[in-house]
Design an enzyme around this catalytic site. Structure first.
Site, PDB file in Angstrom:
ATOM      1  N   GLU A  25      13.728  27.755  68.130  1.00 31.64           N
ATOM      2  CA  GLU A  25      12.793  28.274  67.133  1.00 31.64           C
ATOM      3  C   GLU A  25      11.516  28.878  67.700  1.00 31.64           C
ATOM      4  OE1 GLU A  25      11.944  25.501  64.009  1.00 31.64           O
ATOM      5  OE2 GLU A  25      14.040  25.242  63.483  1.00 31.64           O
ATOM      6  N   GLU A  47      20.734  23.441  63.331  1.00 32.31           N
ATOM      7  CA  GLU A  47      19.980  22.449  62.563  1.00 32.31           C
ATOM      8  C   GLU A  47      20.123  22.754  61.080  1.00 32.31           C
ATOM      9  OE1 GLU A  47      15.779  21.921  63.438  1.00 32.31           O
ATOM     10  OE2 GLU A  47      16.194  21.937  65.590  1.00 32.31           O
TER      11      GLU A  47
HETATM   12  C1  FCB Z   1      12.675  22.288  62.861  1.00 32.09           C
HETATM   13  C2  FCB Z   1      12.533  21.748  64.269  1.00 32.09           C
HETATM   14  C3  FCB Z   1      12.969  20.332  64.424  1.00 32.09           C
HETATM   15  C4  FCB Z   1      12.617  19.477  63.221  1.00 32.09           C
HETATM   16  C5  FCB Z   1      13.021  20.146  61.939  1.00 32.09           C
HETATM   17  C6  FCB Z   1      12.734  19.349  60.707  1.00 32.09           C
HETATM   18  O1  FCB Z   1      11.749  23.320  62.681  1.00 32.09           O
HETATM   19  O2  FCB Z   1      13.277  22.536  65.176  1.00 32.09           O
HETATM   20  O3  FCB Z   1      12.425  19.847  65.620  1.00 32.09           O
HETATM   21  O4  FCB Z   1      11.305  19.098  63.260  1.00 32.09           O
HETATM   22  O5  FCB Z   1      12.416  21.392  61.845  1.00 32.09           O
END
Ligand code: FCB
Length: 457
Positions: free
Chosen positions: A171, A359
């Site tokens: 990210e 994620e």
């Molecule tokens: C993302 C991050 C991760 C976590 C989630 C909830 O932005 O990559 O580390 O904090 O959000």
């Protein structure tokens, strides 16, 4: 409740179900075995930055409990683990001496994964920049990109033989805009010029990192993890639709265009290009070289409207209200259709390689009651979003895997420990782990999946 068996049957045999974490959020042991501070240690020790002044000194104590945590993953039945490597353990000052003890930790961890038959997906940078590098300006300095390249080489030379995949960055939107423009994440800068420097040098570091991986461990599939935003205009008006396109360039294009097209977006460049650092000859070729896969982190859509203020800085947008009334405990709108349209839109705009959802997950803060954590809302969130991934596969998109964020509750950055994203509950007083209802459900999905209730594999 959605039957995990049924849902599992919608995925092809070579699909990967995993869980994800990141070093600073779980490891603790912040001064152990030669680790030095990262920018997140400094930031969280500064009053007013992180909720409750929480820090990463102990976190989930994963550095000491890693074997139990790997058993937990194994017992859940998932087949892959996405984790990140802490640069300040490997090269504690960012440049200079290599700390073998830091490498030893990940050596043990990866061997532990292999021994349990779990695939290892490593991320090289999940935001814990060695603090010493701030002396040169951190990500606003070009030299940091070269320091990252060396770090990538060191890691891949030692661990590359056993990794199933590697990502350069997690990210960059967060480590660039959220950290240097909005001031929410470390180092807490609020300055467009600084952010534009961090942007180009992060992109450059990604490209140099890919070079390093190719040189040292060319057999490891190399990728990049982006939290692409599904930018939805607040209304159908011409002004809001134009605002959404500007927001797309600013929040997505500045990362996707250089990596997948070898250029920066045109409107972005004409608005802010003069404030960027010098783009040297060859930079965009390095950044734009082919990668093997990309990761998408998705939680919630971004709704924007035009900011009519005269002279408003690019992208000149304001937030538009959510459409879904359902929100998680961190306040993020739950809206699964945006995951579908996001992937569709990105494959239309860019020639992208295969995709892993690296994620996805939800924040709900319920505690253990009578030995159980009844987090039905999280379970519903997962079921809905995993269903969308199945839809995308049916439509022909190359979705290769899905990682739940997160294996366990952990240090949620500026929110500290109060926001919980885990499939497993962590009692921070005792370090006791309790698998939540969602964790049991996800485990059933993952276990059912390879047992052959699907056609391929
Ligand atoms: C993302 C991050 C991760 C976590 C989630 C909830 O932005 O990559 O580390 O904090 O959000």
């Amino acid at each position: 409740m959605i039957d995990p068996k049924l849902l599992a049957s919608r995925f092809p045999g070579d699909f990967t179900f995993g869980v994800a974490t990141a070093s600073f959020q779980i490891e603790g042991a912040s001064r152990t075995d030669g680790r030095k501070p990262s920018i997140w240690d400094a930031f969280s020790n500064m009053p007013g930055r992180v909720h409750g002044r929480h820090n990463g000194d102990v976190a989930c104590d994963h550095y000491n409990r890693w074997e139990d945590d790997l058993d937990l993953i194994k017992d859940m039945g998932v087949s892959a683990y996405r984790f990140s490597i802490a640069w300040p353990r490997i090269i504690p000052d960012g440049t200079g001496p290599i700390n073998e003890k830091g490498l030893d930790f990940y050596d043990r961890l990866i061997d532990g994964l292999k021994a349990r038959g779990i695939k290892a997906f490593a991320t090289l940078y999940h935001w814990d920049l060695p603090l010493t590098l701030m002396g040169d300006g951190g990500w606003t300095a070009r030299s940091t990109a070269y320091a990252f390249q060396r770090y990538a080489k060191v890691v891949m030379a030692r661990l590359g033989d056993r990794l199933d995949a590697v990502a350069t960055f997690n990210e960059p939107w967060c480590s660039v805009w959220l950290s240097h423009l909005y001031g929410v994440h470390a180092p807490g800068e609020r300055n467009m010029d600084a952010a534009l420097h961090a942007l180009h040098y992060t992109n450059l570091a990604h490209g140099l990192g890919i070079d390093a991986i190719r040189q040292v461990a060319p057999q490891v599939p190399a990728g990049l993890v982006l939290n692409a935003h599904e930018v939805i205009p607040g209304s159908d008006s011409q002004a809001d639709r134009a605002a959404a396109e500007r927001a797309f360039q600013f929040h997505n294009g500045v990362f996707f265009d250089p990596v997948f097209k070898g250029e920066y977006p045109a409107d972005f460049l004409s608005a802010l290009g003069t404030r960027m650092p010098k783009i040297e000859a060859g930079d965009l070729e390095v950044i734009g070289q082919k990668i093997d896969w990309w990761g998408l982190n998705y939680y919630t859509p971004m709704r924007v409207a035009d900011d009519p203020t005269p002279g408003a800085e690019f992208p000149a947008t304001v937030a538009a209200p959510p459409v879904s009334k359902v929100k998680t405990d961190i306040g993020w709108e739950v809206y699964a259709p945006a995951l579908k349209s996001l992937v569709e839109g990105l494959y239309k705009r860019y020639e992208l390689p295969v995709c892993y959802i690296t994620e996805n997950g939800a924040c709900y803060n319920m505690e253990v009651e009578h030995g159980v954590v009844d987090d039905q809302q999280r379970l519903d969130y997962y079921a809905e979003h995993i269903g969308v991934v199945a839809d995308l596969i049916e439509d022909g998109y190359p979705m290769r895997g899905y990682f739940a964020w997160s294996l366990m509750d952990n240090f949620e950055w500026a929110e500290g420990y109060r926001m919980r994203f885990g499939l497993v509950h962590v009692d921070y007083g005792t370090q006791v782990r309790t698998v939540k209802k969602s964790g049991q459900w996800y485990g059933e999905l993952a276990v059912q999946f390879p047992k052959g209730n699907h056609k391929a594999g």
